[in-house]
Design a protein around this motif. Sequence first.
Motif, PDB file in Angstrom:
ATOM      1  N   GLN A 251      -1.771  24.412  -5.253  1.00  0.00           N
ATOM      2  CA  GLN A 251      -2.294  23.676  -6.403  1.00  0.00           C
ATOM      3  C   GLN A 251      -2.429  24.614  -7.609  1.00  0.00           C
ATOM      4  OE1 GLN A 251      -3.390  20.355  -6.040  1.00  0.00           O
ATOM      5  NE2 GLN A 251      -5.186  20.053  -7.312  1.00  0.00           N
ATOM      6  N   GLU A 252      -2.971  25.797  -7.364  1.00  0.00           N
ATOM      7  CA  GLU A 252      -3.202  26.744  -8.454  1.00  0.00           C
ATOM      8  C   GLU A 252      -1.902  27.353  -8.964  1.00  0.00           C
ATOM      9  OE1 GLU A 252      -7.758  27.664  -7.019  1.00  0.00           O
ATOM     10  OE2 GLU A 252      -6.223  29.190  -6.615  1.00  0.00           O
ATOM     11  N   VAL A 253      -1.033  27.714  -8.030  1.00  0.00           N
ATOM     12  CA  VAL A 253       0.252  28.299  -8.406  1.00  0.00           C
ATOM     13  C   VAL A 253       1.087  27.285  -9.199  1.00  0.00           C
ATOM     14  CG1 VAL A 253       2.478  28.978  -7.439  1.00  0.00           C
ATOM     15  CG2 VAL A 253       0.381  30.015  -6.583  1.00  0.00           C
ATOM     16  N   GLY A 254       0.936  25.999  -8.821  1.00  0.00           N
ATOM     17  CA  GLY A 254       1.721  24.938  -9.450  1.00  0.00           C
ATOM     18  C   GLY A 254       1.446  24.745 -10.930  1.00  0.00           C
ATOM     19  N   ARG A 255       0.452  25.451 -11.440  1.00  0.00           N
ATOM     20  CA  ARG A 255       0.161  25.319 -12.877  1.00  0.00           C
ATOM     21  C   ARG A 255       1.118  26.146 -13.720  1.00  0.00           C
ATOM     22  NH1 ARG A 255      -5.765  25.200 -10.896  1.00  0.00           N
ATOM     23  NH2 ARG A 255      -5.789  22.968 -10.515  1.00  0.00           N
TER      24      ARG A 255
ATOM     25  N   GLN B 267      -8.642  30.002  -0.159  1.00  0.00           N
ATOM     26  CA  GLN B 267      -9.235  29.436   1.057  1.00  0.00           C
ATOM     27  C   GLN B 267      -8.242  28.659   1.908  1.00  0.00           C
ATOM     28  OE1 GLN B 267     -12.849  27.349   0.185  1.00  0.00           O
ATOM     29  NE2 GLN B 267     -13.637  28.976  -1.101  1.00  0.00           N
ATOM     30  N   SER B 268      -7.176  28.157   1.283  1.00  0.00           N
ATOM     31  CA  SER B 268      -6.196  27.412   2.054  1.00  0.00           C
ATOM     32  C   SER B 268      -4.859  27.420   1.326  1.00  0.00           C
ATOM     33  CB  SER B 268      -6.647  25.963   2.234  1.00  0.00           C
ATOM     34  OG  SER B 268      -6.620  25.326   0.973  1.00  0.00           O
ATOM     35  N   ILE B 269      -3.804  27.114   2.064  1.00  0.00           N
ATOM     36  CA  ILE B 269      -2.473  27.074   1.445  1.00  0.00           C
ATOM     37  C   ILE B 269      -2.424  25.976   0.393  1.00  0.00           C
ATOM     38  CG2 ILE B 269      -0.028  26.574   1.849  1.00  0.00           C
ATOM     39  CD1 ILE B 269      -0.081  28.124   4.305  1.00  0.00           C
ATOM     40  N   ALA B 270      -2.998  24.826   0.720  1.00  0.00           N
ATOM     41  CA  ALA B 270      -2.947  23.707  -0.224  1.00  0.00           C
ATOM     42  C   ALA B 270      -3.607  24.076  -1.553  1.00  0.00           C
ATOM     43  CB  ALA B 270      -3.617  22.483   0.376  1.00  0.00           C
ATOM     44  N   GLY B 271      -4.777  24.705  -1.467  1.00  0.00           N
ATOM     45  CA  GLY B 271      -5.469  25.123  -2.677  1.00  0.00           C
ATOM     46  C   GLY B 271      -4.638  26.137  -3.455  1.00  0.00           C
ATOM     47  N   TYR B 272      -4.014  27.028  -2.729  1.00  0.00           N
ATOM     48  CA  TYR B 272      -3.186  28.062  -3.345  1.00  0.00           C
ATOM     49  C   TYR B 272      -2.018  27.437  -4.107  1.00  0.00           C
ATOM     50  CZ  TYR B 272       0.025  31.999  -3.790  1.00  0.00           C
ATOM     51  OH  TYR B 272       0.882  32.943  -4.288  1.00  0.00           O
TER      52      TYR B 272
ATOM     53  N   ASP C 259       0.866  -1.178   0.000  1.00  0.00           N
ATOM     54  CA  ASP C 259       0.000   0.000   0.000  1.00  0.00           C
ATOM     55  C   ASP C 259       0.899   1.222   0.000  1.00  0.00           C
ATOM     56  OD1 ASP C 259      -2.258  -1.485   0.034  1.00  0.00           O
ATOM     57  OD2 ASP C 259      -2.741  -1.174   2.147  1.00  0.00           O
ATOM     58  N   THR C 260       0.569   2.187  -0.849  1.00  0.00           N
ATOM     59  CA  THR C 260       1.481   3.306  -1.049  1.00  0.00           C
ATOM     60  C   THR C 260       0.736   4.639  -1.055  1.00  0.00           C
ATOM     61  OG1 THR C 260       2.784   1.855  -2.477  1.00  0.00           O
ATOM     62  CG2 THR C 260       3.268   4.205  -2.612  1.00  0.00           C
ATOM     63  N   ILE C 261       1.311   5.620  -0.386  1.00  0.00           N
ATOM     64  CA  ILE C 261       0.796   6.986  -0.516  1.00  0.00           C
ATOM     65  C   ILE C 261       1.864   7.789  -1.246  1.00  0.00           C
ATOM     66  CG2 ILE C 261       0.042   9.080   0.688  1.00  0.00           C
ATOM     67  CD1 ILE C 261      -0.756   7.342   3.066  1.00  0.00           C
ATOM     68  N   ALA C 262       1.503   8.385  -2.373  1.00  0.00           N
ATOM     69  CA  ALA C 262       2.490   9.152  -3.121  1.00  0.00           C
ATOM     70  C   ALA C 262       2.037  10.592  -3.266  1.00  0.00           C
ATOM     71  CB  ALA C 262       2.709   8.533  -4.492  1.00  0.00           C
ATOM     72  N   ILE C 263       2.887  11.491  -2.823  1.00  0.00           N
ATOM     73  CA  ILE C 263       2.580  12.907  -2.970  1.00  0.00           C
ATOM     74  C   ILE C 263       3.519  13.477  -4.014  1.00  0.00           C
ATOM     75  CG2 ILE C 263       2.364  15.108  -1.765  1.00  0.00           C
ATOM     76  CD1 ILE C 263       2.208  13.246   0.802  1.00  0.00           C
ATOM     77  N   LEU C 264       2.957  13.698  -5.185  1.00  0.00           N
ATOM     78  CA  LEU C 264       3.765  14.194  -6.295  1.00  0.00           C
ATOM     79  C   LEU C 264       3.152  15.495  -6.774  1.00  0.00           C
ATOM     80  CD1 LEU C 264       3.949  10.813  -8.230  1.00  0.00           C
ATOM     81  CD2 LEU C 264       5.848  11.896  -7.040  1.00  0.00           C
ATOM     82  N   PRO C 265       3.972  16.509  -6.938  1.00  0.00           N
ATOM     83  CA  PRO C 265       3.415  17.792  -7.365  1.00  0.00           C
ATOM     84  C   PRO C 265       2.700  17.678  -8.711  1.00  0.00           C
ATOM     85  CG  PRO C 265       5.738  17.999  -6.781  1.00  0.00           C
ATOM     86  CD  PRO C 265       5.410  16.554  -6.736  1.00  0.00           C
ATOM     87  N   THR C 266       1.701  18.526  -8.910  1.00  0.00           N
ATOM     88  CA  THR C 266       0.945  18.543 -10.162  1.00  0.00           C
ATOM     89  C   THR C 266       1.884  18.664 -11.352  1.00  0.00           C
ATOM     90  OG1 THR C 266      -0.170  20.223  -8.885  1.00  0.00           O
ATOM     91  CG2 THR C 266      -1.281  19.459 -10.851  1.00  0.00           C
TER      92      THR C 266
END
Lengths: 478, 346
Positions: A313-317, A306-311, A32-39
């Motif tokens: 995500q958007e900046v990462g584009r 609304q949140s850092i995570a959302g921010y 079982d794996t959790i992978a956090i990879l940037p967009t």
Amino acid sequence: MDIHTVLKNKFGFDQFRPGQEQVIQDVLEGKDTIAILPTGTGKSLCYQLPGYVLNGSVLVISPLVALMEDQVANMKRYGEKRVIALNSFLNYTEKKQITANLERYKFIFISPEMLLRKSVKNSIERLNLSLIVVDEAHCISQWGFDFRPDYLHIGEFFAYEGRPPVLALTATADKKVIRDIGHYLNLEEPTLHQYPLDRPNISYTIMDLDSETTKTRWIQQRLLETKGPGIIYVASRRRADDLSSLLQEKGLSIAAYHAGKEQEDRAFIQEQFISGEINWICATNAFGMGIHKIDIRQIIHEHIPQSIAGYIQEVGRAGRDGLQSAATLLYSHEDEGRTRFIIQGDIPTEKEIRHYTSLLQKNIPSDEAAEMAKITATGKRIIDYYLERMYLEEVVRRMEKLVQDKEFQLQTILRLIYSTTCIREMILTFFGESSIIKPESCCSVCGTVDDRWLQGPQVTNLAKRPLNWTERLIELLG
Amino acid sequence: MNLSSILLTIINKLDGERTIYAGFHLLRGKRSGQTLQDVEYYGLKPFFGLLPKLRIVTFDEAANRLIELGYIATSDDSLVTVTEKGRLELSILPSYRFYGWDYRGREMIFYGRLTLTVQTMSNIRAGKKSFMPIQKDMNIQTFVKKLLYELPIKNPLFSRQVGEELTIGIIRSEMSDLQKVIFTHRLAGYGLSGWTWDQLAESLKLNPFTIRLMFIESLHMLLTVIESSTDLQLLQKMAADIKVSSYLTESSTKTKRLFDQGMSIEEIATARQLKVSTIEDHFVEMSINNTDFPLQMFVSEEETIAVIAKMNELGTKRLRLLKDEFKSLTYFQLRLILGARTGEGA
């Protein structure tokens, strides 16, 4: 088969991107794996490749129907025909046909609510599954910026003997969210892969402007003097329309994008932005998922997200081509209240919940009842989930808790905005990363942002002229 | 053309006997007994279901404009009438060529099939085998896939053939020059993206909503000529199942089936576990839509003739006024008479 050979033969790549190989190896070993990879770093390869190596089908649980359709369309585009999306878009006959022949498909995309239907569940359990993928896994956590109550159910589905390994994928997750993912998905000692979130080619600027008028003026000036392509994120549909038409009048090449536009219009705008026909998009947070454009140079936020995570995500584009890009966040003091208002607007209040349940007791259809009680679609989805599982009083307390959680997230991003330490450092610390190498052009707090490269002739809106109708048909079809 | 002028035309037909929201339900294509009845009684078929997603705020704006311009007035009991000034305006409005009753928003499915076909042909012509489909709807995608499967799409001349067939259809439909431009720019292909409503509005200097209405009308016009043009084979295939085939609602169709088997209204209500009044609504719908509706089973020919005569004498189709004149008849009987003997079906 060697995974490098598969990479070359099936995908045409010589090398893995950072992180992919390690994730794939763990998946192939049945962990079982959790992978956090940037967009934008090729998350989908992490399950597509194992899909070709392993026998059996891959089940991909995906939260957004639009995103799902997009992924399926993309895979088909690159020649994979054994792929299907099971979601509420299908009519009864189609659903029946597809579920009866599920074993034909190598990749099955499914929405959480479909997964929990008994008939669908039964036919999936009969399948030989090699891997279960939970895409956008942060949606399971109330701490995530995209909480989807449907996701909480998925874990129930996983609780059977001999289930295949689970791969949970997300672009952004802090420690709390990671813990929630493992817990709610019933993962067994998952291995965690986390890849640096930092995007050294993006510079961060945060600016305090005193009013919406000042912001408008700043944006106008900025767009006239600097390069795109870029995205301006605004807080509401109406603002997207207004700002876009204002900038258009100044001769800029821009279009508004939000969920209130018709499907075809959205497709046209997306196409025009990708092809470079329009240089800027003025959008709500509905824009971005599934957009494949690597040369976005600027992301401008005209409100407090609304949140850092959302921010992030958007900046990462921006700058997926690795070239220098700029993220700018404009805020004014009145924004805090406005963002809070938007966040809380989605969460039903005690009064609204009581009104809603009393209407339901009078046998009023739930959609109508929600409308009468002034509960938004998101809000309805959340309380429907809880009302099925707990007493009214508990639901009310849950919602109060949710308001507090969201408020906590808002406070976190406010700390970022008013920060006197390096913005990059703040963001990375928030996501639990410790080693930080500051690029030359870092952030407005460091005072090192150098955006002279941005100066340059902007694309102006060449007044679009329609063709004669027969010419248009000839251009289209010959 | 704009929503206000269409609404003015509708209000004029409603003849001071309905509230303004009858127009809203009509445009949205509400399939309730009342709206379906209005469609027939007042000859409003062209406008039925023209804008299935019309928002109430948009409708209110259009209605308020008419009030501000002094074209309409509302009475104390909320009934709406056209003023003298409004009548003058009506006389200079062009006539519409909508066929809402036949298409009810389904013309957009036809448009979806057409855009996807054109996009596919355009890409194949350019040697592109993969592209992002402009239509995300699975039904439309499957339809087009099946349609193209049996056609010689790889033949380089085929796309031109599609273009020629479309050209003939457009000319034959007699849509206006402006509509031709709008129509063709809502199509997209390889290297040629479609135009959004805003972009069309901007360059044609028209209101985006007006453009949308003109587009809907052009689709209705095109679909109508396709239906009778046996030489436009591909377009006929694309238009399959777009026109409404049964004007009855699904529920009414079920009721009709039981009625045809010889069951009474009460028996049908029991069998279907529905209220008698609901079943009665179905019968009114049947009286409107089926020319062979057996009216005599419910009311005598003499009574029918008397009601129609009174209706013409009073110049009204309002049930309450007619009921005052015919105390022995039920509302249900009156509705059946109006349904079977007024409007186009009479």
